[in-house]
Design a protein around this motif. Structure first.
Motif, PDB file in Angstrom:
ATOM      1  N   THR A  17     108.692 -57.797  38.435  1.00 22.33           N
ATOM      2  CA  THR A  17     109.363 -57.621  39.723  1.00 22.33           C
ATOM      3  C   THR A  17     110.533 -58.575  39.856  1.00 22.33           C
ATOM      4  O   THR A  17     111.611 -58.193  40.350  1.00 22.33           O
ATOM      5  CB  THR A  17     108.361 -57.858  40.876  1.00 22.33           C
ATOM      6  OG1 THR A  17     107.247 -56.973  40.718  1.00 22.33           O
ATOM      7  CG2 THR A  17     109.020 -57.592  42.217  1.00 22.33           C
ATOM      8  N   ALA A  21     114.436 -57.587  40.157  1.00 21.02           N
ATOM      9  CA  ALA A  21     115.257 -58.072  41.272  1.00 21.02           C
ATOM     10  C   ALA A  21     116.534 -58.718  40.762  1.00 21.02           C
ATOM     11  O   ALA A  21     117.634 -58.474  41.308  1.00 21.02           O
ATOM     12  CB  ALA A  21     114.458 -59.053  42.122  1.00 21.02           C
ATOM     13  N   ILE A  65     112.398 -53.222  46.407  1.00 16.29           N
ATOM     14  CA  ILE A  65     111.105 -53.909  46.339  1.00 16.29           C
ATOM     15  C   ILE A  65     110.210 -53.481  47.492  1.00 16.29           C
ATOM     16  O   ILE A  65     109.022 -53.177  47.303  1.00 16.29           O
ATOM     17  CB  ILE A  65     111.325 -55.438  46.358  1.00 16.29           C
ATOM     18  CG1 ILE A  65     112.009 -55.873  45.060  1.00 16.29           C
ATOM     19  CG2 ILE A  65     110.000 -56.175  46.556  1.00 16.29           C
ATOM     20  CD1 ILE A  65     112.379 -57.338  45.023  1.00 16.29           C
ATOM     21  N   ALA A  69     106.978 -51.154  46.788  1.00 16.99           N
ATOM     22  CA  ALA A  69     105.683 -51.790  47.042  1.00 16.99           C
ATOM     23  C   ALA A  69     104.840 -50.951  47.981  1.00 16.99           C
ATOM     24  O   ALA A  69     103.631 -50.771  47.767  1.00 16.99           O
ATOM     25  CB  ALA A  69     105.903 -53.188  47.619  1.00 16.99           C
ATOM     26  N   LEU A 284     102.729 -54.573  43.454  1.00 20.95           N
ATOM     27  CA  LEU A 284     103.722 -55.195  42.577  1.00 20.95           C
ATOM     28  C   LEU A 284     104.316 -54.181  41.601  1.00 20.95           C
ATOM     29  O   LEU A 284     105.527 -54.178  41.345  1.00 20.95           O
ATOM     30  CB  LEU A 284     103.086 -56.348  41.799  1.00 20.95           C
ATOM     31  CG  LEU A 284     102.682 -57.587  42.602  1.00 20.95           C
ATOM     32  CD1 LEU A 284     101.985 -58.594  41.693  1.00 20.95           C
ATOM     33  CD2 LEU A 284     103.897 -58.224  43.256  1.00 20.95           C
ATOM     34  N   ALA A 287     106.870 -51.962  43.332  1.00 15.66           N
ATOM     35  CA  ALA A 287     108.122 -52.681  43.581  1.00 15.66           C
ATOM     36  C   ALA A 287     108.961 -52.776  42.315  1.00 15.66           C
ATOM     37  O   ALA A 287     110.177 -52.533  42.335  1.00 15.66           O
ATOM     38  CB  ALA A 287     107.807 -54.079  44.123  1.00 15.66           C
ATOM     39  N   ALA A 288     108.312 -53.126  41.192  1.00 17.55           N
ATOM     40  CA  ALA A 288     109.046 -53.254  39.930  1.00 17.55           C
ATOM     41  C   ALA A 288     109.574 -51.905  39.452  1.00 17.55           C
ATOM     42  O   ALA A 288     110.741 -51.784  39.042  1.00 17.55           O
ATOM     43  CB  ALA A 288     108.141 -53.873  38.865  1.00 17.55           C
ATOM     44  N   THR A 291     112.530 -50.563  41.617  1.00 15.70           N
ATOM     45  CA  THR A 291     113.737 -51.382  41.442  1.00 15.70           C
ATOM     46  C   THR A 291     114.366 -51.132  40.084  1.00 15.70           C
ATOM     47  O   THR A 291     115.599 -51.026  39.964  1.00 15.70           O
ATOM     48  CB  THR A 291     113.398 -52.870  41.609  1.00 15.70           C
ATOM     49  OG1 THR A 291     112.724 -53.073  42.854  1.00 15.70           O
ATOM     50  CG2 THR A 291     114.670 -53.712  41.615  1.00 15.70           C
TER      51      THR A 291
END
Length: 331
Positions: A17, A21, A65, A69, A284, A287-288, A291
């Motif tokens: 993640t 980012a 994210i 998530a 998590l 989110a990863a 992104t």
């Protein structure tokens, strides 16, 4: 909890993640060197770098994210509650209803009046869909009843979206609706972050509360009740969590599929497969994944930026099929 999943699962997902980012704020059509980024972070730097980094990429990274998530967590919670490996937010009609609210805002020109109207309508219609779900399901706590009611709600919302496209007053309005339905984080601002963040925090908190209940449900409804689980309250919290969280996420990103479906399947083999053990890893992982996908749509050479929902579907289907062939099991 640490004994119920691979010890390095959370650190790896957290690292992915963070890498996603950092990639989101450095990669794009206009690459930024580490020197220019550091200068901006220190309060200096040139105006172009500051505008790209602070005004464009930072809110986009935050939304990737936040939305990813929420979608990953909602998918994991629903798969545990409904005991169905194909469950995701769209199963209960929450995503479709939120999309319908946003489409109505675009169709009637309300989105032009104020930026907050579109997400407010999306969240409101998502809550309306959950209310209709309760009315259709009645007092029954059966997951099958909820799935069937959710299919009815989702189908009705989909029909409303198709009707709006069919009756669109001009081709430009139809194109705007279709563009939104394909999902994207392009041209998002901090206003969108502040709209989505409270909804995701509230929705996520509601979904995390019932981890033990989700584990108890693996024994069946009667077994869960024998262990003292209050299935009625758990259902209410999970449904509201999905409606509020997913409604707020879809409101700012558009319709993005497959994240809530595939992420729990990817992290489940690294846990003991109990529903509560995959909630945080799915958060998590979602989110990863989203992104990284958003970075991909910016780097793929096309005449116009590829829509995020299209890429997640293109990537999600083969990953899901490979995972299905490897597991060769229903759960």
């Amino acid at each position: 909890m640490s004994l119920r999943r691979h010890p390095i699962l959370i650190p790896i997902l957290a690292a992915l993640t963070i890498v996603a980012a950092l990639g989101s704020i450095t990669l794009g059509a206009v690459p930024l060197t580490a020197t220019r980024i550091f200068a901006v972070l220190m309060g200096g730097g040139d105006e172009v770098a500051r505008a790209i980094l602070v005004d464009l990429r930072l809110p986009r990274m935050l939304l990737g994210i936040i939305v990813g998530a929420m979608l990953g967590l909602a998918g994991a919670a629903l798969q545990g509650y409904l005991r169905n490996p194909l469950a995701e937010p769209s199963v209960l009609g929450a995503s479709n209803a939120a999309a319908l609210g946003a489409v109505c805002a675009i169709y009637f020109g309300l989105a032009q009046m104020h930026p907050a109207i579109l997400p407010i309508l999306a969240i409101a219609t998502s809550l309306m869909a959950i209310t209709a779900l309760f009315l259709l399901a009645g007092p029954s706590e059966s997951p099958l009843t909820l799935i069937l009611a959710g299919i009815a709600v989702a189908t009705l919302a989909g029909a409303g979206i198709s009707l709006s496209l069919n009756l669109s007053p001009n081709p430009f309005a139809a194109m705007e609706i279709m563009s939104w339905l394909m999902g994207s984080l392009e041209n998002r601002s901090y206003a969108h972050v502040w709209i989505a963040l409270p909804c995701v925090l509230i929705g996520g908190a509601l979904l995390f509360i019932d981890g033990r209940t989700l584990d108890a449900l693996t024994l069946g409804e009667e077994g869960a009740q024998a262990l003292g689980a209050d299935l009625g309250k758990a259902r209410l919290r999970i449904m509201l969590g999905v409606a509020i969280g997913v409604g707020g996420a879809v409101a700012v990103s558009g319709a993005i599929g497959f994240v809530g479906l595939i992420v729990p399947h990817l992290v489940r083999p690294l846990t003991d497969r109990s529903p509560s053990a995959i909630l945080f890893p799915s958060l998590l992982g979602g989110a990863a994944l989203l992104t990284f996908a958003d970075i991909g749509v910016r780097l793929i050479p096309t005449s116009s930026e590829l829509k995020l929902g299209v890429l997640t579907a293109l990537l999600g289907v083969p990953v899901f099929l490979i995972h299905l062939m490897r597991e060769r099991r229903l759960w």
